[in-house]
Design an enzyme around this catalytic site. Structure first.
Site, PDB file in Angstrom:
ATOM      1  N   ASP A 125       0.820  -1.212   0.000  1.00  0.00           N
ATOM      2  CA  ASP A 125       0.000   0.000   0.000  1.00  0.00           C
ATOM      3  C   ASP A 125       0.858   1.267   0.000  1.00  0.00           C
ATOM      4  O   ASP A 125       1.976   1.281   0.520  1.00  0.00           O
ATOM      5  CB  ASP A 125      -0.858   0.049   1.270  1.00  0.00           C
ATOM      6  CG  ASP A 125      -2.033  -0.898   1.230  1.00  0.00           C
ATOM      7  OD1 ASP A 125      -2.131  -1.696   0.295  1.00  0.00           O
ATOM      8  OD2 ASP A 125      -2.853  -0.835   2.169  1.00  0.00           O
ATOM      9  N   HIS A 146       3.376  -2.448   3.289  1.00  0.00           N
ATOM     10  CA  HIS A 146       3.402  -1.050   2.851  1.00  0.00           C
ATOM     11  C   HIS A 146       4.765  -0.681   2.267  1.00  0.00           C
ATOM     12  O   HIS A 146       5.796  -0.991   2.880  1.00  0.00           O
ATOM     13  CB  HIS A 146       3.098  -0.115   4.036  1.00  0.00           C
ATOM     14  CG  HIS A 146       1.713  -0.264   4.590  1.00  0.00           C
ATOM     15  ND1 HIS A 146       1.347  -1.325   5.388  1.00  0.00           N
ATOM     16  CD2 HIS A 146       0.596   0.497   4.443  1.00  0.00           C
ATOM     17  CE1 HIS A 146       0.060  -1.200   5.727  1.00  0.00           C
ATOM     18  NE2 HIS A 146      -0.410  -0.105   5.162  1.00  0.00           N
TER      19      HIS A 146
END
Length: 207
Positions: free
Chosen positions: A11, A154
């Site tokens: 992400d 992430h």
């Protein structure tokens, strides 16, 4: 099915700091991943990074334009968040995302049903937290991953520790017989048809 498939996802990119480190690991181990892109980060300065993602067989997914809590937005604002990111991904890569991860996993029933994309959550380990180090990220993902999981990590520009954790995560799961694929491939390989209005963390357990 005996095959053990999982999908690595990242992400909050793209950027020129951590995203390339993630791509270095993917290239090293010859595996793809799915990148959940924030639209406001998609600019000319990351064009080369996005082309490298594409060349390595990675999938592009939608993570909203401004990384906002979607349930706090009007229907028009939600639509704009998704469509602006769709358009930018297509502009820079020629690809149209099929998958959507809501920022903060903040959803309601209307959002799940209205995007026209496959909503996913994922198996995470709070790697976005600066207090979660590389070793904890690796150990939690290795311990908790099961066949069919969408792994939630992430590639934010401050989060190099997650990129370095991949040198532990990927070999460990490969040694257990796992194969890494994109999110879209995960559904296809397990012959799971996404259901409208449903959000997936594991395509087998959630089906």
């Amino acid at each position: 099915m005996d095959k053990k498939y999982v999908a690595l996802t990242f992400d909050d990119g793209p950027n020129n700091v951590v995203t390339p480190l993630v791509l270095d690991a993917l290239e090293k181990y010859s595996i793809p991943a799915t990148f959940m892109l924030v639209g406001r980060n998609i600019k000319d300065d990351v064009k080369d990074v996005m082309q490298r993602q594409k060349a390595l067989g990675c999938e592009f997914a939608n993570h909203g334009f401004n990384h906002l809590h979607m349930t706090a937005l009007s229907s028009d604002e939600r639509k704009a968040e998704i469509e602006k990111t769709q358009n930018l991904v297509e502009k820079y890569t020629g690809c149209i995302p099929k998958v959507f991860r809501p920022p903060y996993i903040d959803v309601d029933e209307d959002l799940l049903k209205s995007t026209g994309l496959i909503p996913v959550c994922g198996l995470g380990c709070s790697d976005w937290d600066k207090n979660v180090d590389k070793d904890r990220t690796a150990s939690e993902m290795i311990k908790n991953t099961r066949p069919g999981h969408i792994m939630l990590l992430h590639d934010s520009d401050y989060n190099a520790k997650t990129a370095y954790a991949l040198d532990d995560i990927i070999p460990a799961l490969k040694s257990k017989g796992y194969e890494f694929v994109t999110v879209s491939e995960l559904f296809k390989l397990y012959k799971v048809t996404p259901v409208a209005g449903k959000m997936y963390t594991n395509v087998l357990e959630d089906n």
